[in-house]
Design a protein around this motif. Structure first.
Motif, PDB file in Angstrom:
ATOM      1  N   PHE A   1       0.847  -1.196   0.000  1.00 19.94           N
ATOM      2  CA  PHE A   1       0.000   0.000   0.000  1.00 19.94           C
ATOM      3  C   PHE A   1       0.878   1.239   0.000  1.00 19.94           C
ATOM      4  O   PHE A   1       1.791   1.372   0.826  1.00 19.94           O
ATOM      5  CB  PHE A   1      -0.918  -0.007   1.224  1.00 19.94           C
ATOM      6  N   SER A   2       0.601   2.170  -0.911  1.00 24.35           N
ATOM      7  CA  SER A   2       1.483   3.330  -1.084  1.00 24.35           C
ATOM      8  C   SER A   2       1.266   4.424  -0.056  1.00 24.35           C
ATOM      9  O   SER A   2       2.087   5.320   0.081  1.00 24.35           O
ATOM     10  CB  SER A   2       1.294   3.919  -2.490  1.00 24.35           C
ATOM     11  N   GLY A   3       0.159   4.388   0.693  1.00 24.82           N
ATOM     12  CA  GLY A   3      -0.117   5.417   1.676  1.00 24.82           C
ATOM     13  C   GLY A   3       0.467   5.105   3.043  1.00 24.82           C
ATOM     14  O   GLY A   3       1.192   4.124   3.240  1.00 24.82           O
ATOM     15  N   THR A   4       0.136   5.941   4.005  1.00 27.13           N
ATOM     16  CA  THR A   4       0.612   5.778   5.366  1.00 27.13           C
ATOM     17  C   THR A   4      -0.179   4.683   6.083  1.00 27.13           C
ATOM     18  O   THR A   4      -1.267   4.293   5.628  1.00 27.13           O
ATOM     19  CB  THR A   4       0.448   7.090   6.144  1.00 27.13           C
ATOM     20  N   PRO A   5       0.337   4.192   7.230  1.00 25.91           N
ATOM     21  CA  PRO A   5      -0.449   3.237   8.016  1.00 25.91           C
ATOM     22  C   PRO A   5      -1.820   3.775   8.396  1.00 25.91           C
ATOM     23  O   PRO A   5      -2.805   3.032   8.397  1.00 25.91           O
ATOM     24  CB  PRO A   5       0.427   3.003   9.251  1.00 25.91           C
ATOM     25  N   ALA A   6      -1.901   5.076   8.714  1.00 28.23           N
ATOM     26  CA  ALA A   6      -3.206   5.659   9.061  1.00 28.23           C
ATOM     27  C   ALA A   6      -4.172   5.567   7.890  1.00 28.23           C
ATOM     28  O   ALA A   6      -5.372   5.318   8.069  1.00 28.23           O
ATOM     29  CB  ALA A   6      -3.031   7.110   9.500  1.00 28.23           C
ATOM     30  N   GLU A   7      -3.672   5.761   6.656  1.00 26.00           N
ATOM     31  CA  GLU A   7      -4.527   5.642   5.472  1.00 26.00           C
ATOM     32  C   GLU A   7      -4.889   4.181   5.198  1.00 26.00           C
ATOM     33  O   GLU A   7      -5.990   3.882   4.730  1.00 26.00           O
ATOM     34  CB  GLU A   7      -3.831   6.264   4.272  1.00 26.00           C
ATOM     35  N   TYR A   8      -3.956   3.280   5.508  1.00 20.24           N
ATOM     36  CA  TYR A   8      -4.231   1.857   5.297  1.00 20.24           C
ATOM     37  C   TYR A   8      -5.353   1.377   6.209  1.00 20.24           C
ATOM     38  O   TYR A   8      -6.086   0.440   5.877  1.00 20.24           O
ATOM     39  CB  TYR A   8      -2.964   1.039   5.538  1.00 20.24           C
ATOM     40  N   ARG A   9      -5.514   2.026   7.365  1.00 17.77           N
ATOM     41  CA  ARG A   9      -6.608   1.648   8.262  1.00 17.77           C
ATOM     42  C   ARG A   9      -7.958   1.845   7.594  1.00 17.77           C
ATOM     43  O   ARG A   9      -8.920   1.128   7.875  1.00 17.77           O
ATOM     44  CB  ARG A   9      -6.529   2.458   9.554  1.00 17.77           C
ATOM     45  N   HIS A  10      -8.064   2.834   6.702  1.00 12.97           N
ATOM     46  CA  HIS A  10      -9.302   3.005   5.938  1.00 12.97           C
ATOM     47  C   HIS A  10      -9.587   1.744   5.125  1.00 12.97           C
ATOM     48  O   HIS A  10     -10.728   1.278   5.066  1.00 12.97           O
ATOM     49  CB  HIS A  10      -9.181   4.201   4.985  1.00 12.97           C
ATOM     50  N   LEU A  11      -8.551   1.204   4.486  1.00 13.52           N
ATOM     51  CA  LEU A  11      -8.750   0.008   3.680  1.00 13.52           C
ATOM     52  C   LEU A  11      -9.156  -1.173   4.554  1.00 13.52           C
ATOM     53  O   LEU A  11     -10.070  -1.930   4.203  1.00 13.52           O
ATOM     54  CB  LEU A  11      -7.473  -0.326   2.901  1.00 13.52           C
ATOM     55  N   ILE A  12      -8.492  -1.338   5.690  1.00 15.90           N
ATOM     56  CA  ILE A  12      -8.847  -2.443   6.585  1.00 15.90           C
ATOM     57  C   ILE A  12     -10.331  -2.384   6.953  1.00 15.90           C
ATOM     58  O   ILE A  12     -11.068  -3.358   6.799  1.00 15.90           O
ATOM     59  CB  ILE A  12      -8.003  -2.389   7.874  1.00 15.90           C
ATOM     60  N   ILE A  13     -10.757  -1.235   7.454  1.00 14.90           N
ATOM     61  CA  ILE A  13     -12.137  -1.108   7.933  1.00 14.90           C
ATOM     62  C   ILE A  13     -13.124  -1.195   6.778  1.00 14.90           C
ATOM     63  O   ILE A  13     -14.140  -1.906   6.857  1.00 14.90           O
ATOM     64  CB  ILE A  13     -12.314   0.205   8.711  1.00 14.90           C
ATOM     65  N   ASN A  14     -12.853  -0.497   5.678  1.00 11.55           N
ATOM     66  CA  ASN A  14     -13.791  -0.518   4.552  1.00 11.55           C
ATOM     67  C   ASN A  14     -13.922  -1.905   3.939  1.00 11.55           C
ATOM     68  O   ASN A  14     -15.020  -2.326   3.540  1.00 11.55           O
ATOM     69  CB  ASN A  14     -13.363   0.501   3.495  1.00 11.55           C
ATOM     70  N   HIS A  15     -12.815  -2.630   3.832  1.00  8.40           N
ATOM     71  CA  HIS A  15     -12.865  -3.977   3.266  1.00  8.40           C
ATOM     72  C   HIS A  15     -13.666  -4.917   4.165  1.00  8.40           C
ATOM     73  O   HIS A  15     -14.599  -5.599   3.715  1.00  8.40           O
ATOM     74  CB  HIS A  15     -11.441  -4.505   3.072  1.00  8.40           C
ATOM     75  N   GLU A  16     -13.292  -4.950   5.446  1.00 12.40           N
ATOM     76  CA  GLU A  16     -13.944  -5.900   6.349  1.00 12.40           C
ATOM     77  C   GLU A  16     -15.409  -5.528   6.600  1.00 12.40           C
ATOM     78  O   GLU A  16     -16.271  -6.411   6.704  1.00 12.40           O
ATOM     79  CB  GLU A  16     -13.182  -5.980   7.672  1.00 12.40           C
ATOM     80  N   VAL A  17     -15.719  -4.241   6.689  1.00  9.89           N
ATOM     81  CA  VAL A  17     -17.112  -3.832   6.846  1.00  9.89           C
ATOM     82  C   VAL A  17     -17.873  -4.095   5.548  1.00  9.89           C
ATOM     83  O   VAL A  17     -19.078  -4.360   5.565  1.00  9.89           O
ATOM     84  CB  VAL A  17     -17.206  -2.359   7.283  1.00  9.89           C
ATOM     85  N   GLY A  18     -17.188  -4.075   4.410  1.00 16.20           N
ATOM     86  CA  GLY A  18     -17.825  -4.483   3.156  1.00 16.20           C
ATOM     87  C   GLY A  18     -18.376  -5.897   3.245  1.00 16.20           C
ATOM     88  O   GLY A  18     -19.492  -6.180   2.790  1.00 16.20           O
ATOM     89  N   HIS A  19     -17.589  -6.803   3.850  1.00 19.70           N
ATOM     90  CA  HIS A  19     -18.111  -8.152   4.091  1.00 19.70           C
ATOM     91  C   HIS A  19     -19.282  -8.098   5.077  1.00 19.70           C
ATOM     92  O   HIS A  19     -20.279  -8.803   4.914  1.00 19.70           O
ATOM     93  CB  HIS A  19     -17.011  -9.048   4.658  1.00 19.70           C
ATOM     94  N   GLU A  20     -19.150  -7.255   6.078  1.00 15.56           N
ATOM     95  CA  GLU A  20     -20.182  -7.150   7.118  1.00 15.56           C
ATOM     96  C   GLU A  20     -21.530  -6.724   6.542  1.00 15.56           C
ATOM     97  O   GLU A  20     -22.579  -7.163   7.014  1.00 15.56           O
ATOM     98  CB  GLU A  20     -19.721  -6.153   8.184  1.00 15.56           C
ATOM     99  N   ILE A  21     -21.520  -5.887   5.504  1.00 16.69           N
ATOM    100  CA  ILE A  21     -22.778  -5.414   4.922  1.00 16.69           C
ATOM    101  C   ILE A  21     -23.279  -6.322   3.802  1.00 16.69           C
ATOM    102  O   ILE A  21     -24.268  -6.022   3.153  1.00 16.69           O
ATOM    103  CB  ILE A  21     -22.667  -3.960   4.414  1.00 16.69           C
ATOM    104  N   GLY A  22     -22.565  -7.437   3.568  1.00 14.69           N
ATOM    105  CA  GLY A  22     -23.107  -8.438   2.659  1.00 14.69           C
ATOM    106  C   GLY A  22     -22.323  -8.719   1.396  1.00 14.69           C
ATOM    107  O   GLY A  22     -22.754  -9.526   0.573  1.00 14.69           O
ATOM    108  N   ILE A  23     -21.180  -8.085   1.186  1.00 14.19           N
ATOM    109  CA  ILE A  23     -20.378  -8.378  -0.006  1.00 14.19           C
ATOM    110  C   ILE A  23     -19.496  -9.577   0.317  1.00 14.19           C
ATOM    111  O   ILE A  23     -18.484  -9.464   1.008  1.00 14.19           O
ATOM    112  CB  ILE A  23     -19.528  -7.163  -0.420  1.00 14.19           C
TER     113      ILE A  23
END
Length: 296
Positions: free
Chosen positions: A228-250
């Motif tokens: 990931f080319s961004g900072t760890p703080a920016e990577y946290r967006h990916l972690i949460i968005n990806h896993e919550v994507g599964h949570e909402i049914g994807i």
């Protein structure tokens, strides 16, 4: 005193007269104090005994991990909402650069912890439209990471204008009790144990999504990802968005749509970008859902 001495004395008097009117410059340094609003104190513990599986699970079937090596289900992903242009309700932050929660340094991220969790005593406003999903945040004890600060950082991520809540995919609300799912931030060893209970081998490196919610590997939370080319703080967006994507049914994962294009948030970007550009958001700046081919 001779004529020459009188002239010299006059010059000295004039210099002293001019010097009395001068003020030496002073430099004043102004500071700004930044405060963190804490909405509550106290802790709730979820005990994970050594050798146990996971916290008490509900009757749902295991869900695939965003960052695990387990194969994804063949079910098609949920289509982006038709209300892509709809804005989220006011959120704690609309900045594209996330805030950061203090925690262990790169050299001190522990591999294992106590196996107990402290819940953030924090609550926030509902953001977004659609089915409401209330969540709480729990941080493993002994890792020097504030559960409350982490909870508010996750609250900002879920309320971001390029996130799920801003485009009709669901509403989210941070609560300190009565949650529909939990975000656990755990050391690699504990994260492995929680994920393995769902049949997901995270190898001390990856995150996963379980029947109780999201399990975030502390190593990824603090260090980000080498792909990931961004900072760890920016990577946290990916972690949460990806896993919550599964949570909402994807249920499925996506692949790279083409060289140079942004990677979908439902792509397992930590496993390689395949020519795509790293990206932490479900939607682009124009409100278009960032998608790609379904990974079988």
């Amino acid at each position: 005193m001779g004529q020459r001495g009188a002239r010299a004395q006059g010059r000295r008097n004039r210099r002293r007269s001019r010097g009395r009117g001068r003020l030496r410059p002073r430099i004043v340094l102004g500071g700004v104090a930044l405060g963190v609003l804490s909405l509550g104190g106290g802790a709730a513990l979820a005990h994970l005994e050594a050798g146990s599986t996971a916290p008490a699970a509900v009757a749902a079937s295991p869900r695939p991990s965003a960052q695990s090596s387990a194969p994804a289900s063949p079910k098609a992903p949920a289509a982006p909402s038709a209300s892509a242009g709809r804005s989220a309700q006011p959120s704690p932050s609309t900045s594209t650069r996330p805030s950061t929660s203090p925690g262990p340094s790169k050299s001190t991220v522990p591999h294992s912890g106590k196996g107990t969790f402290t819940a953030a005593r924090a609550a926030g406003d509902k953001v977004g439209t659609g089915p409401l999903r209330r969540y709480t945040v729990k941080v493993e004890d002994g890792i020097d990471l504030s559960a409350t600060q982490a909870a508010h950082e996750i609250e900002e991520i879920l309320a971001h204008p390029r996130g799920w809540a801003a485009h009709g995919k669901g509403a989210f609300q941070l609560v300190d009790e009565g949650a529909d799912f939990t975000v656990f931030i755990a050391t690699p060893s504990t994260a492995d144990r929680l994920c393995l209970a769902e049949g997901l081998n995270t190898r001390g490196e990856l995150n996963c999504e379980t029947r109780q919610g999201v399990v975030v590997n502390l190593k990824r939370w603090m260090l980000g990802s080498p792909t990931f080319s961004g900072t760890p703080a920016e990577y946290r967006h990916l972690i949460i968005n990806h896993e919550v994507g599964h949570e909402i049914g994807i249920r499925t994962h996506m692949g790279c749509p083409g060289p140079g294009k942004p990677a979908p948030v439902m792509m397992q970007q930590i496993k390689g970008l395949k020519g795509c550009v790293s990206n932490a958001w479900p939607y682009d700046e124009d409100g278009r859902y960032i998608t790609g081919p379904i990974v079988p």
